[in-house]
Write an enzyme that holds these catalytic residues in place. Sequence first.
Site, PDB file in Angstrom:
ATOM      1  N   ASP A 135      -1.448  18.778  19.825  1.00  0.00           N
ATOM      2  CA  ASP A 135      -1.570  17.672  18.877  1.00  0.00           C
ATOM      3  C   ASP A 135      -2.529  16.629  19.408  1.00  0.00           C
ATOM      4  O   ASP A 135      -3.214  15.966  18.636  1.00  0.00           O
ATOM      5  CB  ASP A 135      -0.184  17.081  18.596  1.00  0.00           C
ATOM      6  CG  ASP A 135       0.624  18.055  17.768  1.00  0.00           C
ATOM      7  OD1 ASP A 135       1.216  18.983  18.357  1.00  0.00           O
ATOM      8  OD2 ASP A 135       0.601  17.936  16.530  1.00  0.00           O
TER       9      ASP A 135
HETATM   10  C1  LIG Z   1      -2.564  23.835  15.247  1.00  0.00           C
HETATM   11  S1  LIG Z   1      -1.146  22.879  14.928  1.00  0.00           S
HETATM   12  C2  LIG Z   1      -0.962  21.919  16.324  1.00  0.00           C
HETATM   13  C3  LIG Z   1       0.465  21.483  16.563  1.00  0.00           C
HETATM   14  O1  LIG Z   1       1.104  20.823  15.424  1.00  0.00           O
HETATM   15  C4  LIG Z   1       2.491  21.200  15.384  1.00  0.00           C
HETATM   16  O2  LIG Z   1       3.350  20.083  15.221  1.00  0.00           O
HETATM   17  P1  LIG Z   1       4.042  19.798  13.771  1.00  0.00           P
HETATM   18  O3  LIG Z   1       4.573  21.107  13.279  1.00  0.00           O
HETATM   19  O4  LIG Z   1       5.121  18.765  14.093  1.00  0.00           O
HETATM   20  O5  LIG Z   1       2.936  19.230  12.932  1.00  0.00           O
HETATM   21  C5  LIG Z   1       2.737  21.828  16.721  1.00  0.00           C
HETATM   22  O6  LIG Z   1       2.898  20.839  17.743  1.00  0.00           O
HETATM   23  C6  LIG Z   1       1.435  22.592  16.896  1.00  0.00           C
HETATM   24  O7  LIG Z   1       1.275  23.117  18.158  1.00  0.00           O
END
Ligand SMILES: CSC[C@H]1O[C@H](OP(=O)(O)O)[C@H](O)[C@@H]1O
Length: 364
Positions: free
Chosen positions: A255
């Site tokens: 992220d």
């Molecule tokens: C390519 S997505 C990157 C990252 O986003 C996800 O978090 P969320 O589902 O809370 O938006 C997850 O940390 C992924 O690794």
Amino acid sequence: MSLQAILYTSSPPALQILDQLKLPHESVYVPIRTCEDAYDAIKRMVVRGAPAIAIVAALALAVELGSGGGPSSKDKESAGHARAYVHGQLDYLVQSRPTAVNLADAAGKLKAVVNAEAGSAETVVGRYVEAAEKMLVDDVKDNENIGRFGAEWILGNAKVGEGEVKGRVAVLTHCNTGSLATAGYGTALGIIRSLHSGSNLTHTYCTETRPYNQGSRLTAFELVHDKIPATLITDSMASSLMSLKSIAAVIVGADRVAANGDTANKIGTYQLAIVAKYHGAKFVVAAPTTSIDMKTASGKDIVIEHRPGKEVTNVGTVATAARGINVYNPSFDVTPKDLIDAIATEKGVAVKNAAGDFDLSRFF
Ligand SMILES: CSC[C@H]1O[C@H](OP(=O)(O)O)[C@H](O)[C@@H]1O
């Protein structure tokens, strides 16, 4: 046909997103007509995934502008109003989720585009829409490059277990980093797709990823859809699995990657990095360079989003925890660079130098 989290048409601009709260049981697309729609969808995680939320936010403003939002007259005076409107809406959208840097990165780039447009409000809007639409197209190409570079690195650097064949690897992944977290193909899951298409993948293990279950609901859905050999495990099974099975690499998304390589990713990533180190598996972060934040020096400076306790105490509408218990629900954790072997981006793979430092500036 690959799964698509985002459906967009440009004339007239129209945006729909796959309602990920309903997956894997129902595939339902919902319209996004305004920035408020986008803010709500990102906040509630109807759409999620660092690249996907940036693209949805950018395109939501394109749709809003294309349907008459903001100043629309042709005079130069209104160009300033148009620029101010774009700035204000992007600043609002950036507040929807704080940890992933992609949305803030996209907002900064889009503001620069409209600031550089000296024409009328109409041309300011036109430049904005063009730049937002390009993000959708670029993301898929970037992910295919991440997949290729990451797969090559793993095949060239992962251990070959006793009795195993070089060029055939089993991997583990966490959360969802596929077509449902991006504009398509995915980042960490993009590397898995590349390994699979090159016949280099023996098996994928995906973690459930409590409490939102991105792994069991979304990654498992993508792996089954693509017919990639895979097994679902609970988060607590990862260390036992790695003690019994030869896992060549743990591949995760990001992220926000800090300038020194410390990486914020879904909660549970840090402990997977510790277990990978203990069991000799490579730990690979897969991320587009839009996830790298050179303005944030290290992981201790990354803001971690905390989400509602109900996501932990309930599965859907069913309460599974004792009423009245306190809940700790950070959505992300930070993996220190010392536990990361490689950062695979669309511009190549970064590894640490002899001093143990990443030099990510080479990507910019
Ligand atoms: C390519 S997505 C990157 C990252 O986003 C996800 O978090 P969320 O589902 O809370 O938006 C997850 O940390 C992924 O690794």
